[in-house]
Scaffold this motif. Structure first.
Motif, mmCIF file in Angstrom:
data_model
loop_
_atom_site.group_PDB
_atom_site.id
_atom_site.type_symbol
_atom_site.label_atom_id
_atom_site.label_comp_id
_atom_site.label_asym_id
_atom_site.label_seq_id
_atom_site.Cartn_x
_atom_site.Cartn_y
_atom_site.Cartn_z
ATOM 1 N N ALA A 90 0.839 -1.197 0.000
ATOM 2 C CA ALA A 90 0.000 0.000 0.000
ATOM 3 C C ALA A 90 0.869 1.239 0.000
ATOM 4 O O ALA A 90 1.543 1.530 0.987
ATOM 5 C CB ALA A 90 -0.897 -0.009 1.241
ATOM 6 N N GLY A 112 5.348 0.807 11.333
ATOM 7 C CA GLY A 112 4.138 0.218 10.736
ATOM 8 C C GLY A 112 3.754 0.784 9.386
ATOM 9 O O GLY A 112 2.640 0.575 8.919
ATOM 10 N N GLY A 133 5.425 0.044 6.606
ATOM 11 C CA GLY A 133 5.715 -0.939 5.556
ATOM 12 C C GLY A 133 7.159 -0.999 5.088
ATOM 13 O O GLY A 133 7.417 -1.444 3.974
ATOM 14 N N LYS A 134 8.101 -0.609 5.943
ATOM 15 C CA LYS A 134 9.499 -0.634 5.507
ATOM 16 C C LYS A 134 9.971 -2.086 5.306
ATOM 17 O O LYS A 134 10.570 -2.412 4.283
ATOM 18 C CB LYS A 134 10.376 0.108 6.531
ATOM 19 N N SER A 135 9.682 -2.931 6.291
ATOM 20 C CA SER A 135 10.091 -4.345 6.147
ATOM 21 C C SER A 135 9.311 -4.998 5.001
ATOM 22 O O SER A 135 9.855 -5.818 4.257
ATOM 23 C CB SER A 135 9.824 -5.121 7.433
ATOM 24 N N THR A 136 8.051 -4.624 4.871
ATOM 25 C CA THR A 136 7.219 -5.187 3.803
ATOM 26 C C THR A 136 7.791 -4.803 2.436
ATOM 27 O O THR A 136 7.824 -5.608 1.506
ATOM 28 C CB THR A 136 5.771 -4.664 3.943
ATOM 29 N N ASN A 143 13.369 4.955 11.618
ATOM 30 C CA ASN A 143 12.190 5.755 11.935
ATOM 31 C C ASN A 143 12.596 7.222 12.105
ATOM 32 O O ASN A 143 11.750 8.096 12.219
ATOM 33 C CB ASN A 143 11.540 5.278 13.245
#
Ligand SMILES: Nc1ncnc2c1ncn2[C@@H]1O[C@H](COP(=O)(O)OP(=O)(O)OP(=O)(O)O)[C@@H](O)[C@H]1O
Length: 577
Positions: free
Chosen positions: A272, A313, A315-318, A427
């Motif tokens: 997203a 949350g 979406g960096k790892s995603t 972050n």
């Protein structure tokens, strides 16, 4: 009564090794007798290979059929071993050379051998691996006997042509015959009980008129195709670094990385974020993946750095998983806190392979690499000015240093061959030393921000399978007013039962967004900035997390101190997508 075709083949190879095999072929089964092994001779020279032709065959009807053959062969074996024992080795050599010359003179065929192991190497030769992969993909379907294997970490059985099997390939009108051979090399450790060692090779035989074609085009084609097949079939892995205490020192050297299968399902389609920004990233990755020649032509190492920054949350790892899936690369998750020194870092880096993404998550928390630290180090350096040899003082503290990490990115990396991506996530972008994230090191800075309406639509489609709904309008308005991470949006959209109740899930999200909006308004009240109520609400939200202000802004510059300006910028960016 069993009827079977019987074929006797004598294969000779002169020296060394010097073997004669007799193959007895019955349909798909065959027995081979090694005439050159004294041990085999003593046990009647029988060496059963494959199928049902096994010891119980002596007791069956099938076995009786072979009995006459065995006794004839045993006599032959005995005779042959006698001849061997009494033939002077000089004469043996001479005969072998003569045989080769005669064969070369009369045979119109050329043979190229690709050995499994290159000289003086324990590792399998790359040419052999490429040939094996090529033949498995192109010719194995035509082979009568195959060998199945389950490669390390893979759940897909790989099939390869079996030993002594011949397959024929065609290339630009030429007929090319491949044969996988297995020989047993004898090492006479103890004269009466030679130790035998298996050696495999691929033999490519073709007519001598195709020689130029084979050398110039066919072999490069086999290598390129074989490598491509290997990459396609490989199971991608997620590596994590071991602490140096666990490196050990096995036969293959220290084990500095451990790995598991990489099975993250994230893709760019399920990610997203603003579609235009997403496309920009995909284009950049494509340009990198296919840019080998380009990088070489401009004299740049084939590497690329990405900095992913944004609140938790978002979406960096995603995104990293989506990149790895898109490029089909391995991921090396480098835990810097487990690395004790720059030397260890260098070692870890050297052990990474090409086609990989090296990730350092939360780089600002992993280790003290901030600008502040650098400043204090500068002071330290001033103090130690009269010790010029002491230029890596931090390493002596047993820690990875900023300079160590910079070397890791620029120096050694360039020397280690290409096709590597390095990703830092944080972050708090503003906390990082500018030297670490300057362009050239971190070539592309990607902001992962709070959920926009376009991002929400992707999540709604992923989680609920809906592209349109009457609540979408309200959700759009609320998302423009309120900061909610894609992780929180996704959590609200997650159905609570197998029967996806779309209305209930979207309703839950609307409720959560209103709640978040109310909380933001409450948090905004005590602050003095009250020119514009609407602005204040957003502005105080920023003030609450002062360090994040630069991260949540849409641009890449994090130096502005004007809170209001940043808030406006942020809101504009969110509206855009
Ligand atoms: N942009 C996104 N697209 C799709 N799913 C997302 C996105 N962002 C977050 N998620 C969902 O939220 C979960 C957490 O996201 P992720 O771990 O990638 O966030 P993060 O930015 O790396 O967080 P942190 O900074 O805390 O590590 C993911 O498993 C995923 O399901």
């Amino acid at each position: 009564m069993l009827t079977f075709s019987f074929c006797l083949r004598i294969l000779t190879r002169f020296p060394p090794p010097n073997y004669i095999y007799i193959y007895l072929v019955h349909r798909d089964d065959f027995a081979s007798i090694n005439l050159t092994s004294p041990t085999s001779v003593m046990i009647m020279g029988l060496e059963m290979v494959g199928g049902d032709a096994d010891v119980p065959a002596y007791d069956s009807g099938f076995g009786y059929g072979w009995a006459g053959v065995w006794s004839t062969l045993a006599s032959l074996l005995f005779l042959w071993s006698m001849v061997q024992d009494h033939l002077p080795f000089q004469l043996e050599d001479h005969l072998a050379a003569l045989a080769r010359r005669v064969l070369a003179a009369v045979s119109p065929y050329v043979t190229i051998t690709i050995d499994e192991h290159a000289a003086d190497s324990f590792a399998r030769s790359e040419a052999y691996r490429a040939a094996e992969a090529y033949l498995s993909a192109t010719c194995a379907g035509r082979a009568a006997r195959l060998r199945a294997d389950l490669p390390d970490g893979s759940d897909r059985v790989s099939l390869a042509v079996d030993d002594h099997v011949e397959v024929v390939d065609g290339f630009r009108g030429a007929r090319l015959c491949w044969r996988k051979t297995k020989t047993l090399r004898r090492t006479n450790v103890i004269a009466w009980n030679p130790r035998e060692e298996e050696r495999r090779a691929y033999r490519l035989t073709f007519h001598r008129r195709h020689r130029a074609l084979v050398e110039a085009a066919y072999l490069p084609h086999v290598l390129a195709e074989g490598r491509a097949v290997t990459v396609r079939n490989r199971q991608r892995r997620l590596f994590t670094n071991n602490t140096s205490g666990d490196w050990g020192g096995g036969e293959d050297g220290p084990r500095v990385w451990s790995h598991v299968k990489l099975e993250h399902p994230s893709t760019f389609a399920t990610l997203a974020m603003d579609p235009a920004r997403k496309q920009e990233i995909v284009d950049d990755l494509e340009m990198f993946r296919d840019g080998k020649e380009y990088y070489a032509s401009v004299g740049k190492a084939w590497k690329r750095g990405y900095l992913l920054f944004g609140p938790p949350g978002t979406g960096k790892s995603t995104m990293i998983a989506a990149m790895a899936n898109f490029l089909d690369y391995d991921v090396y998750d480098l835990e810097l806190t487990a690395v004790k020194s720059n030397t260890e870092l260098r070692r870890l880096f050297i052990e990474t392979t090409g086609k990989s993404i090296i990730v350092i998550e939360d780089i600002d928390c992993s280790i003290d690499l901030t600008g502040k630290r650098k400043k204090s180090n500068k002071n330290d350096k001033k103090k130690k000015k009269n010790m010029p040899w002491d230029n890596d003082e931090e390493d002596k503290d047993g820690k990875v240093t900023l300079s160590g990490l910079l070397n890791f990115i620029d120096g050694l990396w360039s020397a280690c061959g290409g096709e590597r991506i390095i990703i830092f996530t944080t972050n708090h972008k503003e906390k990082l030393d500018p030297a670490l994230i300057r362009r050239g090191r971190m070539d592309m800075h990607i902001e992962m921000s709070y959920c926009c309406f376009e991002g929400f639509k992707v999540l709604a489609n992923n989680y609920l399978g809906v592209a349109e709904h009457e609540l979408f309008g309200e959700i759009r308005r609320l998302l423009e007013e309120t900061d909610m991470s894609p992780a929180d949006v996704a959590e609200n959209l997650m159905p609570r039962s197998k029967k996806k109740d779309v209305d209930a899930c979207l309703g839950k999200l609307v409720k959560a967004l209103k709640e978040a909006s109310r909380e933001a308004a409450l948090a905004a009240k005590p602050l003095p900035l009250n020119k514009d109520e609407d602005k204040d609400e957003e502005g105080t939200d920023e003030d609450e997390d002062d360090d994040n202000s630069s991260i949540t802004s849409s641009g890449h510059d994090s130096d502005s101190d004007d809170e209001e300006e940043k808030t406006t910028k942020k809101r504009e960016a969110k509206k855009k997508g």
